[in-house]
Design a protein around this motif. Structure first.
Motif, PDB file in Angstrom:
ATOM      1  N   ILE A   1     -39.197  63.038 136.627  1.00  0.00           N
ATOM      2  CA  ILE A   1     -38.058  62.967 137.534  1.00  0.00           C
ATOM      3  C   ILE A   1     -38.519  62.623 138.947  1.00  0.00           C
ATOM      4  N   THR A   2     -37.695  61.849 139.641  1.00  0.00           N
ATOM      5  CA  THR A   2     -37.982  61.401 140.999  1.00  0.00           C
ATOM      6  C   THR A   2     -36.654  61.221 141.724  1.00  0.00           C
ATOM      7  N   HIS A   3     -36.686  60.628 142.940  1.00  0.00           N
ATOM      8  CA  HIS A   3     -35.482  60.385 143.738  1.00  0.00           C
ATOM      9  C   HIS A   3     -34.729  61.698 143.961  1.00  0.00           C
ATOM     10  N   LEU A   4     -35.417  62.638 144.606  1.00  0.00           N
ATOM     11  CA  LEU A   4     -34.896  63.973 144.824  1.00  0.00           C
ATOM     12  C   LEU A   4     -34.282  64.072 146.215  1.00  0.00           C
ATOM     13  N   SER A   5     -33.116  64.647 146.297  1.00  0.00           N
ATOM     14  CA  SER A   5     -32.421  64.759 147.574  1.00  0.00           C
ATOM     15  C   SER A   5     -33.285  65.461 148.618  1.00  0.00           C
ATOM     16  N   SER A   6     -33.151  65.015 149.863  1.00  0.00           N
ATOM     17  CA  SER A   6     -33.923  65.618 150.960  1.00  0.00           C
ATOM     18  C   SER A   6     -33.499  67.051 151.254  1.00  0.00           C
ATOM     19  N   ARG A   7     -32.413  67.517 150.653  1.00  0.00           N
ATOM     20  CA  ARG A   7     -31.989  68.912 150.851  1.00  0.00           C
ATOM     21  C   ARG A   7     -32.944  69.897 150.178  1.00  0.00           C
ATOM     22  N   TYR A   8     -33.795  69.416 149.260  1.00  0.00           N
ATOM     23  CA  TYR A   8     -34.650  70.320 148.500  1.00  0.00           C
ATOM     24  C   TYR A   8     -36.062  70.375 149.080  1.00  0.00           C
ATOM     25  N   ASP A   9     -36.533  71.588 149.334  1.00  0.00           N
ATOM     26  CA  ASP A   9     -37.929  71.770 149.708  1.00  0.00           C
ATOM     27  C   ASP A   9     -38.760  71.868 148.428  1.00  0.00           C
TER      28      ASP A   9
ATOM     29  N   VAL B   1     -42.556  56.910 128.104  1.00  0.00           N
ATOM     30  CA  VAL B   1     -42.300  57.593 129.371  1.00  0.00           C
ATOM     31  C   VAL B   1     -41.001  57.065 129.965  1.00  0.00           C
ATOM     32  N   MET B   2     -40.147  57.982 130.399  1.00  0.00           N
ATOM     33  CA  MET B   2     -38.918  57.627 131.096  1.00  0.00           C
ATOM     34  C   MET B   2     -38.990  58.190 132.510  1.00  0.00           C
ATOM     35  N   VAL B   3     -38.811  57.321 133.499  1.00  0.00           N
ATOM     36  CA  VAL B   3     -38.759  57.737 134.902  1.00  0.00           C
ATOM     37  C   VAL B   3     -37.302  57.666 135.341  1.00  0.00           C
ATOM     38  N   HIS B   4     -36.759  58.810 135.714  1.00  0.00           N
ATOM     39  CA  HIS B   4     -35.314  58.871 135.982  1.00  0.00           C
ATOM     40  C   HIS B   4     -35.057  59.687 137.236  1.00  0.00           C
ATOM     41  N   GLU B   5     -34.038  59.298 137.974  1.00  0.00           N
ATOM     42  CA  GLU B   5     -33.655  60.071 139.149  1.00  0.00           C
ATOM     43  C   GLU B   5     -33.067  61.416 138.752  1.00  0.00           C
ATOM     44  N   ALA B   6     -33.287  62.402 139.636  1.00  0.00           N
ATOM     45  CA  ALA B   6     -32.653  63.711 139.496  1.00  0.00           C
ATOM     46  C   ALA B   6     -32.255  64.127 140.906  1.00  0.00           C
ATOM     47  N   THR B   7     -31.314  63.394 141.455  1.00  0.00           N
ATOM     48  CA  THR B   7     -30.998  63.529 142.867  1.00  0.00           C
ATOM     49  C   THR B   7     -30.529  64.925 143.236  1.00  0.00           C
ATOM     50  N   LEU B   8     -29.700  65.534 142.380  1.00  0.00           N
ATOM     51  CA  LEU B   8     -29.114  66.835 142.694  1.00  0.00           C
ATOM     52  C   LEU B   8     -29.230  67.790 141.505  1.00  0.00           C
ATOM     53  N   GLU B   9     -29.017  69.060 141.785  1.00  0.00           N
ATOM     54  CA  GLU B   9     -29.083  70.078 140.746  1.00  0.00           C
ATOM     55  C   GLU B   9     -27.843  70.039 139.866  1.00  0.00           C
ATOM     56  N   ALA B  10     -27.923  70.736 138.741  1.00  0.00           N
ATOM     57  CA  ALA B  10     -26.857  70.680 137.741  1.00  0.00           C
ATOM     58  C   ALA B  10     -25.509  71.125 138.296  1.00  0.00           C
TER      59      ALA B  10
ATOM     60  N   PRO C   1     -48.547  50.058 117.904  1.00  0.00           N
ATOM     61  CA  PRO C   1     -47.387  49.788 118.763  1.00  0.00           C
ATOM     62  C   PRO C   1     -47.776  49.774 120.237  1.00  0.00           C
ATOM     63  N   GLY C   2     -47.204  48.831 120.977  1.00  0.00           N
ATOM     64  CA  GLY C   2     -47.448  48.768 122.409  1.00  0.00           C
ATOM     65  C   GLY C   2     -46.795  49.937 123.129  1.00  0.00           C
ATOM     66  N   ARG C   3     -47.328  50.288 124.278  1.00  0.00           N
ATOM     67  CA  ARG C   3     -46.759  51.368 125.074  1.00  0.00           C
ATOM     68  C   ARG C   3     -45.490  50.887 125.773  1.00  0.00           C
ATOM     69  N   SER C   4     -44.643  51.832 126.136  1.00  0.00           N
ATOM     70  CA  SER C   4     -43.349  51.463 126.714  1.00  0.00           C
ATOM     71  C   SER C   4     -42.932  52.467 127.780  1.00  0.00           C
ATOM     72  N   VAL C   5     -42.272  51.942 128.820  1.00  0.00           N
ATOM     73  CA  VAL C   5     -41.750  52.801 129.882  1.00  0.00           C
ATOM     74  C   VAL C   5     -40.341  52.330 130.237  1.00  0.00           C
ATOM     75  N   ALA C   6     -39.494  53.274 130.604  1.00  0.00           N
ATOM     76  CA  ALA C   6     -38.157  52.975 131.106  1.00  0.00           C
ATOM     77  C   ALA C   6     -38.092  53.468 132.539  1.00  0.00           C
ATOM     78  N   LEU C   7     -37.862  52.546 133.466  1.00  0.00           N
ATOM     79  CA  LEU C   7     -37.884  52.849 134.897  1.00  0.00           C
ATOM     80  C   LEU C   7     -36.475  52.661 135.440  1.00  0.00           C
ATOM     81  N   PHE C   8     -35.810  53.762 135.701  1.00  0.00           N
ATOM     82  CA  PHE C   8     -34.413  53.720 136.116  1.00  0.00           C
ATOM     83  C   PHE C   8     -34.293  53.508 137.617  1.00  0.00           C
ATOM     84  N   GLY C   9     -33.291  52.715 138.021  1.00  0.00           N
ATOM     85  CA  GLY C   9     -32.844  52.722 139.397  1.00  0.00           C
ATOM     86  C   GLY C   9     -31.853  53.853 139.573  1.00  0.00           C
TER      87      GLY C   9
END
Length: 305
Positions: free
Chosen positions: A268-276, A228-237, A203-211
């Motif tokens: 996870i990516t696209h993290l709010s600038s409020r987080y150090d 692999v899934m690349v998904h935003e996690a802009t804010l905490e729960a 099987p070929g490899r697969s990725v899901a790249l979310f906006g």
């Protein structure tokens, strides 16, 4: 394939994270094989810290037209031209991408010396280059926004040459046809079906790249079963209402989707600038409580698929 993260912040850059951009290195031996997903301000500067340069870019995919995902594009296109790259470049993105690009070039008196194609997309398959497909899925965001599912074609299984020789098939051109799964006729009239002598396909490899996206129905189809899934996690729960109200997701929601879709890994990516740095680690910890195979993208991080 390899994922190179050039920018992992959300909305605005921080001292350690630039705005969104990510390279997908297809590692193809004979093609340029370098794709860019989103192009926030400063993306070409971020590329200077990688082994790549804009001249190697073959395709650029824009998820949506918010500035943090787009404002680096005109500069990158012009620098690519001034560097003398002759290779064609294709842009993909929502309606309005053509107007934005052509207007920015025209008003700044700029141009490209290489062939530039701009394709404004809708939902569905947007590319099949013979090696992989790219399918766009509509997401939940204030502007028209897409996520991209990239899937390699399955690789044919190995040909059982020993069994073919035992069956009286002479090595040579016939082997190439049989490896392609074709049926050939021997000089004695026998028909040999190549599929009977092939190991199972890989099987070929697969990725899901979310906006950018709030949780939505299309997300599950986009991510279903990918490596692999690349998904935003802009804010905490705890900030779910605020995140969703602005068309974004929390760390917990990204992890819940990864678990439901049965993906191999979540980045996870696209993290709010409020987080150090410590705050970003808390977002990752929230993900891992739900989906242990979660990882945090930093600028210039590299992940193999």
């Amino acid at each position: 394939m390899q994922l190179y993260f050039l920018g992992t912040s959300a909305g605005v850059p921080t001292r350690t994270r630039n705005v969104p951009a990510m390279l997908l290195n297809l590692q193809h031996p004979t093609r340029a094989g370098l794709w860019l997903f989103d192009c926030g301000e400063g993306t070409q500067q971020q590329m200077l810290a990688t082994p790549f340069n804009p001249g190697r870019l073959e395709r650029i995919f824009i998820s949506h037209l918010h500035g943090d995902h787009l404002f680096g594009l005109p500069g990158l296109l012009c620098s690519r031209s001034m560097a003398g790259s002759p290779l064609p470049l294709t842009l993909y993105g929502p309606k309005g991408l053509r107007e934005f690009t052509e207007t920015a070039l025209r008003l700044s008196g700029s141009w490209t010396d290489y062939p530039l194609e701009i394709i404004e997309i809708g939902p569905g398959k947007i590319l099949d280059d013979g090696l992989r497909t790219v399918t766009a899925y509509p997401l939940a965001h204030p502007l028209e926004c897409y996520g991209y599912r990239v899937v390699e074609h399955d690789k044919p299984g190995a040909l059982n040459a020993k069994a073919l020789k035992a069956a009286g098939v002479p090595p040579g051109p016939l082997f190439q046809q049989l490896k392609a799964g074709k049926t050939v006729t021997l000089d004695d009239g026998r028909q040999i079906n190549g599929a009977d002598f092939l190991a199972p396909a890989t099987p070929g490899r697969s990725v899901a790249l979310f906006g950018d996206t709030a949780p939505c129905a299309a997300a599950l189809a986009l991510a279903q079963g990918v490596d692999v899934m690349v998904h935003e996690a802009t804010l905490e729960a705890a900030m779910e209402e605020k995140a969703n109200g602005r068309g974004h997701s929390t760390s917990r929601q990204a992890a819940q989707l990864a678990r439901e879709a049965g993906v191999g890994r979540l980045i996870i990516t696209h993290l709010s600038s409020r987080y150090d740095e410590q705050g970003c680690q808390r977002l990752l910890d929230e993900c891992r409580k739900i989906f242990p195979s979660s990882e945090l993208a930093d600028d210039f991080a590299v992940f193999c698929v």
